[in-house]
Design a protein around this motif. Structure first.
Motif, PDB file in Angstrom:
ATOM      1  N   ALA A 160       0.886  -0.962  -0.054  1.00 41.66           N
ATOM      2  CA  ALA A 160      -0.001  -0.139   0.069  1.00 41.66           C
ATOM      3  C   ALA A 160       0.932   1.123   0.043  1.00 41.66           C
ATOM      4  N   ASP A 161       0.701   1.934  -1.105  1.00 41.45           N
ATOM      5  CA  ASP A 161       1.648   3.378  -1.259  1.00 41.45           C
ATOM      6  C   ASP A 161       3.148   2.771  -0.947  1.00 41.45           C
ATOM      7  N   GLY A 162       3.320   1.355  -1.648  1.00 40.09           N
ATOM      8  CA  GLY A 162       4.828   1.004  -1.745  1.00 40.09           C
ATOM      9  C   GLY A 162       5.642   0.325  -0.288  1.00 40.09           C
ATOM     10  N   ARG A 163       4.493   0.283   0.565  1.00 43.10           N
ATOM     11  CA  ARG A 163       4.737  -0.222   2.103  1.00 43.10           C
ATOM     12  C   ARG A 163       4.155  -1.653   2.151  1.00 43.10           C
ATOM     13  N   ILE A 164       5.084  -2.556   2.410  1.00 42.83           N
ATOM     14  CA  ILE A 164       4.744  -3.892   2.660  1.00 42.83           C
ATOM     15  C   ILE A 164       3.770  -3.899   4.156  1.00 42.83           C
ATOM     16  N   ALA A 165       2.624  -4.594   4.122  1.00 45.08           N
ATOM     17  CA  ALA A 165       1.741  -4.628   5.076  1.00 45.08           C
ATOM     18  C   ALA A 165       2.400  -5.641   6.087  1.00 45.08           C
ATOM     19  N   THR A 166       2.511  -5.042   7.345  1.00 49.96           N
ATOM     20  CA  THR A 166       3.198  -5.624   8.609  1.00 49.96           C
ATOM     21  C   THR A 166       2.352  -5.574   9.852  1.00 49.96           C
ATOM     22  N   ASP A 167       2.039  -6.675  10.453  1.00 52.83           N
ATOM     23  CA  ASP A 167       1.218  -6.769  11.602  1.00 52.83           C
ATOM     24  C   ASP A 167       2.115  -7.024  12.696  1.00 52.83           C
ATOM     25  N   ILE A 168       2.370  -6.084  13.857  1.00 52.45           N
ATOM     26  CA  ILE A 168       3.246  -6.597  14.940  1.00 52.45           C
ATOM     27  C   ILE A 168       2.377  -7.319  15.968  1.00 52.45           C
ATOM     28  N   ARG A 169       2.669  -8.401  15.887  1.00 55.94           N
ATOM     29  CA  ARG A 169       1.924  -9.466  16.890  1.00 55.94           C
ATOM     30  C   ARG A 169       2.361  -9.496  18.481  1.00 55.94           C
ATOM     31  N   ALA A 170       1.392 -10.252  19.268  1.00 57.39           N
ATOM     32  CA  ALA A 170       1.865 -10.309  20.754  1.00 57.39           C
ATOM     33  C   ALA A 170       3.061 -11.197  20.518  1.00 57.39           C
ATOM     34  N   GLU A 171       3.999 -11.234  21.518  1.00 56.97           N
ATOM     35  CA  GLU A 171       5.163 -11.844  21.322  1.00 56.97           C
ATOM     36  C   GLU A 171       4.818 -13.348  21.649  1.00 56.97           C
ATOM     37  N   LEU A 172       5.480 -14.404  20.566  1.00 60.73           N
ATOM     38  CA  LEU A 172       5.288 -15.831  20.713  1.00 60.73           C
ATOM     39  C   LEU A 172       6.176 -16.113  22.066  1.00 60.73           C
ATOM     40  N   LEU A 173       7.005 -15.533  22.234  1.00 65.16           N
ATOM     41  CA  LEU A 173       7.820 -15.741  23.471  1.00 65.16           C
ATOM     42  C   LEU A 173       8.330 -14.764  24.155  1.00 65.16           C
ATOM     43  N   PRO A 174       8.619 -14.917  25.491  1.00 66.51           N
ATOM     44  CA  PRO A 174       8.867 -13.542  26.028  1.00 66.51           C
ATOM     45  C   PRO A 174      10.103 -12.948  25.600  1.00 66.51           C
ATOM     46  N   GLY A 175      10.059 -11.604  25.475  1.00 64.05           N
ATOM     47  CA  GLY A 175      11.393 -10.921  24.657  1.00 64.05           C
ATOM     48  C   GLY A 175      11.469 -11.000  23.121  1.00 64.05           C
ATOM     49  N   VAL A 176      10.584 -11.789  22.451  1.00 68.80           N
ATOM     50  CA  VAL A 176      10.987 -12.125  21.099  1.00 68.80           C
ATOM     51  C   VAL A 176       9.948 -11.246  20.205  1.00 68.80           C
ATOM     52  N   PRO A 177      10.435 -10.300  19.486  1.00 72.63           N
ATOM     53  CA  PRO A 177       9.439  -9.574  18.669  1.00 72.63           C
ATOM     54  C   PRO A 177       8.990 -10.326  17.543  1.00 72.63           C
ATOM     55  N   THR A 178       7.786 -10.246  17.289  1.00 72.09           N
ATOM     56  CA  THR A 178       6.814 -11.042  16.363  1.00 72.09           C
ATOM     57  C   THR A 178       6.277 -10.206  15.232  1.00 72.09           C
ATOM     58  N   PHE A 179       6.526 -10.496  14.011  1.00 72.06           N
ATOM     59  CA  PHE A 179       5.780  -9.703  12.723  1.00 72.06           C
ATOM     60  C   PHE A 179       5.000 -10.692  11.950  1.00 72.06           C
ATOM     61  N   ALA A 180       3.923 -10.577  11.554  1.00 72.62           N
ATOM     62  CA  ALA A 180       3.197 -11.235  10.449  1.00 72.62           C
ATOM     63  C   ALA A 180       3.150 -10.287   9.319  1.00 72.62           C
ATOM     64  N   VAL A 181       3.894 -10.841   8.384  1.00 76.98           N
ATOM     65  CA  VAL A 181       4.080  -9.967   7.199  1.00 76.98           C
ATOM     66  C   VAL A 181       3.382 -10.572   5.960  1.00 76.98           C
ATOM     67  N   SER A 182       2.977  -9.496   5.336  1.00 75.54           N
ATOM     68  CA  SER A 182       2.171  -9.964   4.023  1.00 75.54           C
ATOM     69  C   SER A 182       3.103 -10.015   2.813  1.00 75.54           C
ATOM     70  N   ALA A 183       3.877 -11.073   2.893  1.00 73.62           N
ATOM     71  CA  ALA A 183       5.024 -11.340   1.772  1.00 73.62           C
ATOM     72  C   ALA A 183       5.340 -12.598   1.838  1.00 73.62           C
ATOM     73  N   SER A 184       6.155 -12.801   0.844  1.00 74.08           N
ATOM     74  CA  SER A 184       6.673 -14.369   0.632  1.00 74.08           C
ATOM     75  C   SER A 184       7.877 -14.435   1.522  1.00 74.08           C
ATOM     76  N   PRO A 185       8.251 -15.855   2.033  1.00 79.01           N
ATOM     77  CA  PRO A 185       8.992 -15.983   3.140  1.00 79.01           C
ATOM     78  C   PRO A 185      10.720 -15.443   2.245  1.00 79.01           C
ATOM     79  N   ALA A 186      10.969 -15.482   1.121  1.00 82.78           N
ATOM     80  CA  ALA A 186      12.076 -14.872   0.613  1.00 82.78           C
ATOM     81  C   ALA A 186      12.172 -13.415   0.694  1.00 82.78           C
TER      82      ALA A 186
END
Length: 260
Positions: free
Chosen positions: A51-77
């Motif tokens: 959207a406007d050249g930006r990859i949609a990214t959702d900051i999720r609740a941490e899977l594990l304590p202290g581990v930043p977690t991102f759900a990204v609307s993009a391919s793994p590569a």
């Protein structure tokens, strides 16, 4: 080490969570960034929802304590590539991709999103491992039969073998850790355990399906060792020049004719 954990089964996959937990137990600095939805078969494609050249990214609740977690609307590569550019904090030293639901064996690794993320990481200066568990891709992955912890434990044991020169492709039998017969270096099978086949062709459409391969396992291949209850480990290089191939009549970079 700074470790990115990603996959192609999506952010909610238990295999992803098991792999991240292993890296945390080993004391590494871990970040999780994975596709918001399943992206199997994405290979090394660099695709994303913009959207406007930006990859949609959702900051999720941490899977594990202290581990930043991102759900990204993009391919793994693409996620791996963005991580090497600092998209999710400090650039990773290592990319762990998986744990995939189903094996990634043979020449079919070319199409795997799990392996594609690892290929992209190595091509951008990281060390990387692709990890897959030999469970059926047609069944639920949250049942007690799926030994995610076995695959995560194996991945942890193999971490010292990682190198920026190749991807370590690891396929783990769906067994308790104590039931594994061992670990073997394997060649890539010609076909692989799973193949894409044409199921139906009609006016204006075709229908494809992933099916278990009916080809016999080649001795020494990743398929063969996996079927025999061994962890199959194969070092695989991403795109490299085939310097040993002669092209008759063409001129090399020094201006000399090569190949006869």
């Amino acid at each position: 080490m700074r470790i990115l954990v990603t996959n192609d089964d999506g952010i909610d996959s238990p295999g992803l969570h098991a792999l991240a937990a292993m890296a945390v137990r080993q004391g590494h600095d871990v970040v999780v960034a994975a596709p918001a939805r399943e992206a199997s078969g994405a290979g090394t494609s660099l695709t994303g929802v913009e959207a406007d050249g930006r990859i949609a990214t959702d900051i999720r609740a941490e899977l594990l304590p202290g581990v930043p977690t991102f759900a990204v609307s993009a391919s793994p590569a693409f996620i791996a590539l963005m991580a090497t550019r600092g998209a999710y904090g400090p650039e990773p030293d290592v990319v762990l991709s998986g744990i995939n639901r189903g094996p990634n064996t043979g020449a079919a690794v070319l199409h795997s999103g799990t392996v594609g993320a690892a290929f992209t990481a190595v091509a951008n200066g990281c060390r990387a491992m692709a990890v897959s568990l030999d469970v059926s891709f047609r069944t639920s992955d949250d049942g007690p039969y799926a030994h995610w912890e076995t695959a995560a434990e194996v991945a942890g044991d193999l971490m010292p073998l990682l190198s920026p020169d190749f991807v370590l492709n690891v396929n783990v039998p769906n067994l308790d850790a104590g039931d594994l017969r061992g670990i073997r270096r394997a060649t890539l099978a010609q076909f692989g355990a799973v193949q894409m086949v044409l199921m139906e062709q009609g006016h204006g459409y075709v229908r494809m399906s992933l099916e278990q391969s009916d080809h016999g396992a080649e001795p020494g291949s990743d398929d063969a060792w996996l079927l025999d209850g061994y962890v199959a480990v194969t070092p695989v290089r991403p795109s490299r020049e085939a310097a040993d191939i002669a092209l008759p009549g063409l001129v090399d970079t020094a201006g000399e004719h090569v190949g006869g």
